[in-house]
Design an enzyme around this catalytic site. Structure first.
Site, PDB file in Angstrom:
ATOM      1  N   TYR A 103      43.664  43.070  38.084  1.00 26.30           N
ATOM      2  CA  TYR A 103      44.691  42.097  38.481  1.00 26.30           C
ATOM      3  C   TYR A 103      44.116  40.692  38.518  1.00 26.30           C
ATOM      4  O   TYR A 103      44.735  39.735  38.023  1.00 26.30           O
ATOM      5  CB  TYR A 103      45.264  42.488  39.841  1.00 26.30           C
ATOM      6  CG  TYR A 103      46.336  41.554  40.335  1.00 26.30           C
ATOM      7  CD1 TYR A 103      47.582  41.505  39.708  1.00 26.30           C
ATOM      8  CD2 TYR A 103      46.115  40.713  41.429  1.00 26.30           C
ATOM      9  CE1 TYR A 103      48.576  40.645  40.164  1.00 26.30           C
ATOM     10  CE2 TYR A 103      47.108  39.862  41.889  1.00 26.30           C
ATOM     11  CZ  TYR A 103      48.333  39.829  41.255  1.00 26.30           C
ATOM     12  OH  TYR A 103      49.311  38.972  41.704  1.00 26.30           O
ATOM     13  N   SER A 106      48.089  33.509  40.899  1.00 32.35           N
ATOM     14  CA  SER A 106      47.790  34.045  42.226  1.00 32.35           C
ATOM     15  C   SER A 106      46.507  33.399  42.717  1.00 32.35           C
ATOM     16  O   SER A 106      45.726  32.845  41.928  1.00 32.35           O
ATOM     17  CB  SER A 106      47.605  35.570  42.135  1.00 32.35           C
ATOM     18  OG  SER A 106      47.023  36.093  43.312  1.00 32.35           O
TER      19      SER A 106
END
Length: 289
Positions: A202, A189
């Site tokens: 995350y 990501s």
């Protein structure tokens, strides 16, 4: 007309955006509609690789990026081994892939469990004789203030995003390096490049995904394993809906669509055999940086 990716060092940056509605799709590979594999040569006379008949494992294949990638690879003639937790959703997407003319099988299981990796890899080898492509895509994100987080929310993100990738690589790579050349894609990501506020755990998992891919590249490149880290910005899927996002909020934002990532996956897998590889690709919407 579509714009080509813009190379930035070792990273390919592809920009584009949609609001949460259907729109004409941008193709990164030099081909026509899904199912029409190209033979067009690039500037130096080489062709994009034909991946007809190759075998791909996709984790997190029942929805979002995994589902879109399964359909895109099926359109290129790639046989599929799909895994996720939902038996019903997997059966449906496998059926859709078979309707595109390829073979597709599935195994329902929790990607956090090593047994899921063992059984999925075994299914691929037993059904197709080997593995050419692994798309490690299973993931979860829980957004919120750091001081409201718990070790439980940390563990579920670390296990789903990192442990699952490690387990699938551990069991798939020995089969992949039996091939003259193979392709591993780990979905990270943009939060694995720059940590994001309200996404501390995350972000940590996505930095770990990138480190894992970089280390695997160094260890196995000479054995023909191409390793790519795919780093998208926010994508309009069910991801984080109910855990910091809403469907309405997604639809109101400029976000990538799953098909954008699926096109990127195909582009990565079709790089010229023995001559080129994509080591890291960042895709971002036209909103933000």
């Amino acid at each position: 007309p579509p714009r080509p990716p813009v190379a930035v060092g070792a990273r390919t940056v592809v920009t584009g955006a949609r609001r949460g509605r259907a729109a004409p799709r941008r193709r990164l590979s030099a081909r026509g509609p899904v199912g029409r594999r190209n033979t067009a040569k690039n500037d130096k006379g080489r062709t994009m690789q034909d991946i007809t008949g190759k075998t791909a494992i996709i984790t997190g294949a029942s929805s979002g990026i995994g589902r879109a990638s399964a359909l895109a690879l099926a359109g290129e003639g790639t046989n599929l081994v799909l895994t996720a937790r939902s038996e019903d959703k997997l059966a449906d997407i496998a059926r859709q892939c078979r309707e595109l003319g390829v073979q597709a099988v599935h195994h329902a299981g929790d990607a956090r469990e090593e047994s899921t990796a063992v059984e999925t890899v075994g299914l691929a080898v037993d059904t197709f004789g080997g593995i050419d492509i692994l798309l490690s895509n299973a993931g979860i994100g829980i957004a919120g203030p750091f001081l409201d987080s718990t070790m439980e929310t940390y563990d579920v993100q670390m296990d789903t995003n990192v442990r699952s990738s490690y387990a699938f690589c551990l069991h798939a790579v020995p089969e992949m390096i039996k091939k003259e050349e193979s392709q591993l894609i780990i979905v990270s990501s943009v939060t694995g490049i720059n940590g994001h506020v309200m996404e501390v755990a995350y972000s940590a998992t996505k930095f770990a995904n990138r480190g894992m891919a970089q280390a695997l590249n160094r260890e196995f490149r000479e054995q023909g394993l191409k390793v790519c880290t795919l780093c998208p910005s926010a994508t309009n899927t069910e991801f984080q809906v109910g855990a910091g996002r809403t469907r309405e909020g997604n639809d109101a934002r400029l976000m990538l669509l799953p098909q954008d990532l699926a096109d990127a996956v195909v582009f990565i897998c079709k790089q010229s055999k023995g001559t080129s590889r994509v080591m890291e690709m960042t895709l971002a919407s036209m909103s933000g940086d």
